[in-house]
Each structure stands twice: as C-alpha cells, then as structure tokens.
Design a protein around this motif. Structure first.
Motif, PDB file in Angstrom:
ATOM      1  N   ILE A 289       0.862  -1.184   0.000  1.00  0.00           N
ATOM      2  CA  ILE A 289       0.000   0.000   0.000  1.00  0.00           C
ATOM      3  C   ILE A 289       0.895   1.228   0.000  1.00  0.00           C
ATOM      4  O   ILE A 289       1.686   1.437   0.926  1.00  0.00           O
ATOM      5  N   SER A 290       0.812   2.023  -1.056  1.00  0.00           N
ATOM      6  CA  SER A 290       1.627   3.228  -1.181  1.00  0.00           C
ATOM      7  C   SER A 290       0.741   4.457  -1.022  1.00  0.00           C
ATOM      8  O   SER A 290      -0.485   4.377  -1.015  1.00  0.00           O
ATOM      9  N   LEU A 291       1.386   5.622  -0.895  1.00  0.00           N
ATOM     10  CA  LEU A 291       0.697   6.894  -0.758  1.00  0.00           C
ATOM     11  C   LEU A 291       1.228   7.879  -1.778  1.00  0.00           C
ATOM     12  O   LEU A 291       2.427   7.892  -2.075  1.00  0.00           O
ATOM     13  N   THR A 292       0.360   8.704  -2.311  1.00  0.00           N
ATOM     14  CA  THR A 292       0.786   9.820  -3.158  1.00  0.00           C
ATOM     15  C   THR A 292       0.126  11.097  -2.644  1.00  0.00           C
ATOM     16  O   THR A 292      -0.925  11.072  -2.003  1.00  0.00           O
ATOM     17  N   ARG A 293       0.786  12.209  -2.951  1.00  0.00           N
ATOM     18  CA  ARG A 293       0.281  13.515  -2.562  1.00  0.00           C
ATOM     19  C   ARG A 293       0.573  14.480  -3.691  1.00  0.00           C
ATOM     20  O   ARG A 293       1.322  14.168  -4.616  1.00  0.00           O
ATOM     21  N   ALA A 294       0.010  15.655  -3.637  1.00  0.00           N
ATOM     22  CA  ALA A 294       0.200  16.648  -4.693  1.00  0.00           C
ATOM     23  C   ALA A 294       1.685  16.874  -4.948  1.00  0.00           C
ATOM     24  O   ALA A 294       2.475  16.945  -3.998  1.00  0.00           O
ATOM     25  N   PRO A 295       2.111  16.966  -6.210  1.00  0.00           N
ATOM     26  CA  PRO A 295       3.522  17.217  -6.531  1.00  0.00           C
ATOM     27  C   PRO A 295       4.027  18.462  -5.819  1.00  0.00           C
ATOM     28  O   PRO A 295       3.312  19.454  -5.659  1.00  0.00           O
ATOM     29  N   GLY A 296       5.279  18.377  -5.381  1.00  0.00           N
ATOM     30  CA  GLY A 296       5.893  19.513  -4.712  1.00  0.00           C
ATOM     31  C   GLY A 296       5.880  19.408  -3.205  1.00  0.00           C
ATOM     32  O   GLY A 296       6.615  20.115  -2.523  1.00  0.00           O
ATOM     33  N   ASP A 297       5.045  18.526  -2.679  1.00  0.00           N
ATOM     34  CA  ASP A 297       5.011  18.319  -1.231  1.00  0.00           C
ATOM     35  C   ASP A 297       5.838  17.075  -0.921  1.00  0.00           C
ATOM     36  O   ASP A 297       5.328  15.958  -0.906  1.00  0.00           O
ATOM     37  N   ASP A 298       7.129  17.280  -0.677  1.00  0.00           N
ATOM     38  CA  ASP A 298       8.046  16.158  -0.528  1.00  0.00           C
ATOM     39  C   ASP A 298       8.391  15.853   0.921  1.00  0.00           C
ATOM     40  O   ASP A 298       9.249  15.023   1.200  1.00  0.00           O
ATOM     41  N   ALA A 299       7.752  16.542   1.858  1.00  0.00           N
ATOM     42  CA  ALA A 299       8.070  16.313   3.264  1.00  0.00           C
ATOM     43  C   ALA A 299       7.558  14.945   3.708  1.00  0.00           C
ATOM     44  O   ALA A 299       6.603  14.408   3.163  1.00  0.00           O
ATOM     45  N   GLY A 300       8.182  14.410   4.702  1.00  0.00           N
ATOM     46  CA  GLY A 300       7.745  13.135   5.248  1.00  0.00           C
ATOM     47  C   GLY A 300       8.583  12.774   6.457  1.00  0.00           C
ATOM     48  O   GLY A 300       9.462  13.542   6.837  1.00  0.00           O
ATOM     49  N   PRO A 301       8.383  11.606   7.030  1.00  0.00           N
ATOM     50  CA  PRO A 301       7.410  10.604   6.620  1.00  0.00           C
ATOM     51  C   PRO A 301       5.981  10.928   7.091  1.00  0.00           C
ATOM     52  O   PRO A 301       5.850  11.695   8.028  1.00  0.00           O
ATOM     53  N   PRO A 302       4.965  10.309   6.424  1.00  0.00           N
ATOM     54  CA  PRO A 302       5.102   9.449   5.252  1.00  0.00           C
ATOM     55  C   PRO A 302       5.490  10.252   4.019  1.00  0.00           C
ATOM     56  O   PRO A 302       5.229  11.446   3.929  1.00  0.00           O
ATOM     57  N   TYR A 303       6.118   9.544   3.076  1.00  0.00           N
ATOM     58  CA  TYR A 303       6.551  10.157   1.828  1.00  0.00           C
ATOM     59  C   TYR A 303       5.609   9.765   0.689  1.00  0.00           C
ATOM     60  O   TYR A 303       5.067   8.662   0.677  1.00  0.00           O
ATOM     61  N   SER A 304       5.470  10.667  -0.234  1.00  0.00           N
ATOM     62  CA  SER A 304       4.699  10.380  -1.442  1.00  0.00           C
ATOM     63  C   SER A 304       5.541   9.526  -2.384  1.00  0.00           C
ATOM     64  O   SER A 304       6.677   9.888  -2.712  1.00  0.00           O
ATOM     65  N   VAL A 305       4.993   8.384  -2.806  1.00  0.00           N
ATOM     66  CA  VAL A 305       5.690   7.481  -3.727  1.00  0.00           C
ATOM     67  C   VAL A 305       4.761   7.226  -4.909  1.00  0.00           C
ATOM     68  O   VAL A 305       3.839   6.405  -4.818  1.00  0.00           O
ATOM     69  N   PRO A 306       4.951   7.933  -6.013  1.00  0.00           N
ATOM     70  CA  PRO A 306       4.027   7.817  -7.142  1.00  0.00           C
ATOM     71  C   PRO A 306       4.105   6.461  -7.824  1.00  0.00           C
ATOM     72  O   PRO A 306       5.057   5.690  -7.638  1.00  0.00           O
ATOM     73  N   ALA A 307       3.097   6.182  -8.622  1.00  0.00           N
ATOM     74  CA  ALA A 307       2.983   4.870  -9.281  1.00  0.00           C
ATOM     75  C   ALA A 307       4.204   4.533 -10.124  1.00  0.00           C
ATOM     76  O   ALA A 307       4.680   3.394 -10.110  1.00  0.00           O
ATOM     77  N   ASP A 308       4.722   5.505 -10.859  1.00  0.00           N
ATOM     78  CA  ASP A 308       5.887   5.232 -11.706  1.00  0.00           C
ATOM     79  C   ASP A 308       7.085   4.791 -10.875  1.00  0.00           C
ATOM     80  O   ASP A 308       7.860   3.928 -11.297  1.00  0.00           O
ATOM     81  N   GLU A 309       7.226   5.377  -9.685  1.00  0.00           N
ATOM     82  CA  GLU A 309       8.352   4.990  -8.830  1.00  0.00           C
ATOM     83  C   GLU A 309       8.150   3.589  -8.270  1.00  0.00           C
ATOM     84  O   GLU A 309       9.105   2.800  -8.165  1.00  0.00           O
ATOM     85  N   VAL A 310       6.917   3.240  -7.896  1.00  0.00           N
ATOM     86  CA  VAL A 310       6.647   1.882  -7.426  1.00  0.00           C
ATOM     87  C   VAL A 310       7.060   0.868  -8.499  1.00  0.00           C
ATOM     88  O   VAL A 310       7.754  -0.121  -8.216  1.00  0.00           O
ATOM     89  N   ARG A 311       6.653   1.118  -9.723  1.00  0.00           N
ATOM     90  CA  ARG A 311       6.991   0.190 -10.808  1.00  0.00           C
ATOM     91  C   ARG A 311       8.494   0.138 -11.054  1.00  0.00           C
ATOM     92  O   ARG A 311       9.072  -0.928 -11.308  1.00  0.00           O
ATOM     93  N   GLU A 312       9.142   1.296 -10.973  1.00  0.00           N
ATOM     94  CA  GLU A 312      10.593   1.341 -11.205  1.00  0.00           C
ATOM     95  C   GLU A 312      11.353   0.625 -10.093  1.00  0.00           C
ATOM     96  O   GLU A 312      12.313  -0.105 -10.348  1.00  0.00           O
ATOM     97  N   LEU A 313      10.929   0.821  -8.845  1.00  0.00           N
ATOM     98  CA  LEU A 313      11.619   0.216  -7.720  1.00  0.00           C
ATOM     99  C   LEU A 313      11.519  -1.303  -7.720  1.00  0.00           C
ATOM    100  O   LEU A 313      12.490  -2.004  -7.432  1.00  0.00           O
ATOM    101  N   PHE A 314      10.332  -1.824  -8.029  1.00  0.00           N
ATOM    102  CA  PHE A 314      10.090  -3.251  -7.849  1.00  0.00           C
ATOM    103  C   PHE A 314      10.056  -4.047  -9.147  1.00  0.00           C
ATOM    104  O   PHE A 314      10.113  -5.279  -9.111  1.00  0.00           O
ATOM    105  N   GLY A 315       9.959  -3.364 -10.285  1.00  0.00           N
ATOM    106  CA  GLY A 315       9.727  -4.070 -11.545  1.00  0.00           C
ATOM    107  C   GLY A 315      10.813  -5.041 -11.948  1.00  0.00           C
ATOM    108  O   GLY A 315      10.542  -6.033 -12.627  1.00  0.00           O
ATOM    109  N   ALA A 316      12.060  -4.805 -11.539  1.00  0.00           N
ATOM    110  CA  ALA A 316      13.148  -5.692 -11.936  1.00  0.00           C
ATOM    111  C   ALA A 316      13.037  -7.063 -11.290  1.00  0.00           C
ATOM    112  O   ALA A 316      13.419  -8.074 -11.895  1.00  0.00           O
ATOM    113  N   ASN A 317      12.510  -7.126 -10.070  1.00  0.00           N
ATOM    114  CA  ASN A 317      12.488  -8.383  -9.320  1.00  0.00           C
ATOM    115  C   ASN A 317      11.094  -8.911  -8.999  1.00  0.00           C
ATOM    116  O   ASN A 317      10.966 -10.029  -8.495  1.00  0.00           O
TER     117      ASN A 317
END
Length: 213
Positions: A152-180
């Motif tokens: 379960i990931s979370l996203t927030r409006a672009p530009g709000d990079d403070a955390g935790p929790p951190y915004s992890v957009p769909a493209d990053e989820v796919r990039e992080l895990f897609g290799a394995n």
C-alpha cells in the motif's frame, strides 16, 4: 532516520497507526492465493493490527520494527509472550507472531529461510527517496521466487516532498520493484482531505533471487 522514528514513538506521534485492520488488506489479500501456513514478513510493522488479522488467516507472521516501544505496546495488548535474542535482534514471540526489534537492513536471508509472502502498508512510504531503492532490493533478496505480497503506497500533490510518510508515485513503485517482481496495480483509494491518496499493489517475486548484498 532511525532516531527520528524512535522519537515519534516515544512522543506518541503515530498518526499512521490504525485502530483496526486495513480494509484494503482484508479486501485483497485472499485474492493473492497465499496458502495458509505461509509465513508473512511485515517490514517496519509498528504495532499494526494487520498482523493479528494475518495470523487469524492461519499465517505465521514475522514483523520487523526499529522502535521497541511499538513492539512492547503490541505485545501488551495480546497476552502471554516470550522474549529472546538472535544476533542483532531482540525477538518477542506471541502465538504465531514473531516481532524482531532492530534494523530491517540487518535482517538477512539466513534468517528468512521460511518466509513466503510479505505485506507492506507503512514501510516503503516511511523511507526517504535515497533509501527506497535499497529497501526494494533487500525485500527482493529476502523473498523466494513465486512469493506474493501486498503493498500500500501513498501519493500527494507534486511539490510536497516532506515526510514521513513520503509520497511514492505509481511510476516509482513500478521502477523500484519491476526488476524483481511482477507488479500489478489493484486500486486507488479515495483522496483524503489532507491530500493523500492510497494505492494498492500486488507483487510476485520473479526468480532467481537478486544478487546478494
């Protein structure tokens, strides 16, 4: 990061904790087809009641948490437990749930031989960008080929990079895990008033294991 996390627990700044199991877990876990008896890894588990739900589905659970206070609170709410040490970890056992207190990145394949699934509701989004790649690789290292999990990931409006929790957009989820992992998007939740939106993913470990660290 480690000191900040422990401070959050000591100060009670744990707005991420839910007082009931997560509805997305209840909704999507059965469709993963994880056999009863399969041990489930829960990284950065806190005192999540999701672990009790997984145990009720006949899964042994292994949670890893840095803050001992979180584990102590979880155990106190559940009755009799035992406690012992293994390597870098202090371990609490309560029924079919093991809680390992220590750094997730110090937990290695020799200790994970019987793991067959995982559940991440608050681990990836707790980590800053520089650590998320390491987390995804380490998780892949711990999971055998064919292992399934729910993220379960979370996203927030672009530009709000403070955390935790951190915004992890769909493209990053796919990039992080897609290799394995085979990565499948299951659903997006309704946007919250705070601007956060949850996304739910299923992951299945490809084979063979990632190269060891």
């Amino acid at each position: 990061m480690n000191n900040e996390w422990i401070s959050r627990w000591r100060e009670g700044r744990i707005g991420f904790h839910r007082d009931a199991e997560h509805p997305a877990l209840v909704r999507h876990w059965p469709a993963l087809g994880v056999e009863p008896g399969t041990k489930v890894l829960v990284p950065l588990c806190g005192k999540s009641l999701d672990m009790r739900w997984l145990a009720a589905q006949m899964h042994p659970v292994l949670g890893i948490e840095l803050a001992s206070l979180a584990i102590e609170q979880f155990v106190a709410a559940g009755g009799e437990s035992s406690r012992y040490r293994q390597g870098d970890f202090e371990i609490w056992r309560q029924g079919s749930i093991e809680l390992w207190c220590g750094d997730f990145f110090h937990f290695h394949t020799q200790q994970a031989a019987d793991l067959g699934a995982f559940y991440d509701r608050a681990a990836l989004i707790a980590l800053p960008p520089a650590t998320r790649q390491r987390y995804a690789f380490h998780l892949a290292q711990l999971m055998p080929p064919g292992a399934r999990g729910l993220l379960i990931s979370l996203t927030r409006a672009p530009g709000d990079d403070a955390g935790p929790p951190y915004s992890v957009p769909a493209d990053e989820v796919r990039e992080l895990f897609g290799a394995n992992f085979e990565v499948t998007h299951l659903e997006d939740g309704e946007p919250e008033d705070s601007g956060w939106q949850e996304s739910v993913w299923s992951l299945q470990r490809r084979g063979p294991r990632a190269d060891r660290e």
